[in-house]
Enzyme design. Structure first.
Site, short mmCIF file in Angstrom:
data_model
loop_
_atom_site.label_atom_id
_atom_site.label_comp_id
_atom_site.label_asym_id
_atom_site.label_seq_id
_atom_site.Cartn_x
_atom_site.Cartn_y
_atom_site.Cartn_z
N GLY A 218 0.78 -1.25 -0.02
CA GLY A 218 -0.09 -0.09 -0.17
C GLY A 218 0.71 1.35 0.05
O GLY A 218 0.22 2.30 0.37
N GLU A 259 3.70 -7.41 -0.24
CA GLU A 259 3.01 -7.76 -1.50
C GLU A 259 2.86 -6.73 -2.21
O GLU A 259 1.78 -6.06 -2.58
CB GLU A 259 1.65 -8.41 -1.13
CG GLU A 259 0.92 -7.78 -0.26
CD GLU A 259 -0.33 -8.51 0.30
OE1 GLU A 259 -1.49 -7.90 0.05
OE2 GLU A 259 -0.16 -9.77 0.79
N PRO A 260 3.92 -5.92 -2.36
CA PRO A 260 3.86 -4.56 -3.48
C PRO A 260 3.12 -4.95 -5.01
O PRO A 260 3.74 -5.84 -5.64
CB PRO A 260 5.32 -4.17 -3.60
CG PRO A 260 6.18 -5.45 -3.42
CD PRO A 260 5.43 -6.33 -2.41
N ARG A 298 -9.52 4.25 -13.88
CA ARG A 298 -9.14 4.74 -12.45
C ARG A 298 -9.26 6.27 -12.29
O ARG A 298 -9.75 6.84 -11.12
CB ARG A 298 -7.49 4.72 -12.27
CG ARG A 298 -7.28 3.26 -12.17
CD ARG A 298 -5.59 2.96 -11.75
NE ARG A 298 -5.43 3.44 -10.40
CZ ARG A 298 -4.80 4.48 -10.04
NH1 ARG A 298 -4.17 5.45 -10.77
NH2 ARG A 298 -4.58 4.70 -8.53
N CYS A 328 -19.71 6.53 -24.62
CA CYS A 328 -20.76 7.24 -24.74
C CYS A 328 -21.73 7.48 -23.21
O CYS A 328 -22.55 7.09 -22.81
CB CYS A 328 -21.82 6.53 -25.57
SG CYS A 328 -23.20 7.53 -26.37
N GLU A 329 -20.54 7.93 -22.44
CA GLU A 329 -20.92 8.40 -21.24
C GLU A 329 -19.78 9.48 -20.92
O GLU A 329 -18.95 9.96 -21.78
CB GLU A 329 -20.88 7.48 -20.24
CG GLU A 329 -22.06 6.33 -20.13
CD GLU A 329 -21.72 5.36 -19.20
OE1 GLU A 329 -21.35 5.60 -17.95
OE2 GLU A 329 -22.21 4.04 -19.37
N TYR A 356 -2.98 -1.33 -12.19
CA TYR A 356 -4.50 -1.28 -12.12
C TYR A 356 -5.20 -0.41 -13.32
O TYR A 356 -6.24 0.44 -13.18
CB TYR A 356 -5.04 -0.91 -10.85
CG TYR A 356 -4.42 -1.53 -9.80
CD1 TYR A 356 -5.14 -2.83 -9.36
CD2 TYR A 356 -3.42 -1.06 -9.01
CE1 TYR A 356 -4.81 -3.50 -8.35
CE2 TYR A 356 -2.87 -1.90 -7.77
CZ TYR A 356 -3.56 -3.04 -7.65
OH TYR A 356 -2.97 -3.89 -6.67
#
Length: 409
Positions: A218, A259-260, A298, A328-329, A356
């Site tokens: 994190g 756990e990077p 993201r 289309c948003e 991500y």
């Protein structure tokens, strides 16, 4: 990476496209590893969910990293990349006992985060080593969607349920070889990690035959020039002192695990897109690109900041643009962002696009997912082809059931 390299890749392979700089991944791995060089046994397990391309997993394996996985599919990707089962840890949430048993049968380290599955697995497989994920009840993370260690989180077994864990372990005779936590992502304050670590040390004292303690990850990375980030070196110095003292107290040299994911690959990634249109309204100049949140979700999902540069005109006069996509948003990547003057046909680059980003891409609006390239030793290697129409429909079943309806009508 240099702008000319990125432009050359866009010309050779087309855009939109993801590009990853292997040298940055390697330097981040070495930086984290070096921060704990005074600990005798350290294990960095790369979080596969951040970026799961086989080439990236092979690179991690070559560095000596293990893998942190959350699905049997990620486990199988790791095995296909040549990672040994013993170097993979399985840390799922809300999966079935059957999936955990399937992964266990492959020789992978199991990490269980709820009492029900812990008891069922321990009853059936008491001799299989199991790690336990605890919830330390520490609120940490860049926002609520990536904070997973608080009291209302679905992740982990509450530290207040330690007596329940101990009763299950005693009744089943199961083998607990690891303790694990993960409080969230984008954590800046080193003291938050250290506070949660103390909770983990206290929990570990309840188990006499541990092999490792996994402190999750994190760490916050910088998203723009001058941005703040986790001081890894300070954290390494402080946690090393405390961890070594705990091992001495425990009477055994344990492995310190992390756990990077984002820390290793975020800054290595670039997302390149072509500017389709410049649209001037009464109040805003829009730069519309040949992509959308189907490729990079993201900013819309986490309100995350990605620095955007015009690599076709990096030294041009800066103007304010709202960078938007073709979905289309309302898919807005940046609002009134200062960027070097953009013209239609220019190529722009989103930074911090390694973690991500592609792994959360979709085919929304029936758009193809982009290609991926790994930049290694001054050469571009295509590591994923761009999707085609055949990819879009390959799993669809073309049923012929409507002609009768038309005739009856």
């Amino acid at each position: 990476m240099e702008n000319e390299n990125l432009l050359a890749i866009a010309r050779e392979f087309g855009d939109p496209i993801y590009v990853y700089d292997a040298s940055k991944i390697i330097s981040q791995y070495n930086r984290l590893n070096n921060a704990f060089d005074k600990v005798k046994k350290v294990k960095l397990n790369y979080a596969v969910k951040a970026l799961s391309n086989l080439a990236i997993l092979k690179l991690m394996n070559s560095l000596g990293a293990g893998l942190d996985t959350v699905s049997i599919q990620e486990v199988n990707l790791g095995l296909k990349a040549g990672v040994k089962p013993a170097n993979i840890i399985f840390t799922p949430n809300g999966v079935s006992l059957e999936e955990i048993e399937q992964v266990s049968s492959l020789g992978v380290q199991i990490n269980i985060d709820n009492l029900s599955i812990l008891e069922q697995f321990g009853t059936k497989h008491p001799n299989v080593p199991v790690c336990i994920r605890v919830n330390p009840h520490v609120m940490a993370g860049g926002n609520s969607k990536i904070s997973v260690g608080h009291i209302d989180s679905k992740f982990g077994i509450s530290i207040h349920q330690i007596p329940h864990i101990l009763r299950i372990v005693e009744n089943t005779g199961m083998n607990i070889n690891g303790i694990h936590m993960h409080t969230g992502s984008d954590i800046l304050d080193v003291e938050v990690f250290l506070h949660a670590s103390e909770i983990l040390f206290e929990t570990a004292k309840n188990f006499k035959n541990l092999d490792f303690i996994d402190f999750g990850s994190g760490f916050k990375v910088p998203y723009k020039e001058g941005d703040i980030e986790t001081n890894i070196e300070e954290f390494g110095q402080k946690l090393t002192k405390r961890f070594n003292a705990f091992c001495k107290e425990y009477g055994k040299e344990l492995t310190l695990g992390f756990e990077p994911g984002k820390f290793l690959v975020s800054e290595a990634g670039y997302f390149l897109a072509n500017v389709n249109v410049i649209k001037q309204t009464t109040s805003t100049v829009f730069a519309g690109i040949d992509s959308g949140f189907n490729h990079l979700i993201r900013p819309m999902f986490y309100n995350s900041h990605h620095e955007i540069i015009n690599i076709s005109n990096p030294d041009g006069k800066e103007r304010f643009y709202s960078v938007v996509g073709y979905i289309c948003e309302t898919d807005t990547f940046a609002t009134n962002r200062r960027i070097s003057e953009i013209k239609e046909g220019d190529t722009i680059a989103f930074k911090n696009a390694g973690a991500y980003c592609f792994s959360m891409a979709s085919n929304y609006n029936s758009r193809y997912r982009p290609a991926e390239v790994l930049w290694h030793n001054e050469k571009a290697h295509l590591i994923r082809k761009r999707e085609t129409f055949d990819d879009l429909i390959k799993n669809q079943v073309d049923v012929d059931i409507f002609s009768t309806v038309v005739e009856e009508a």
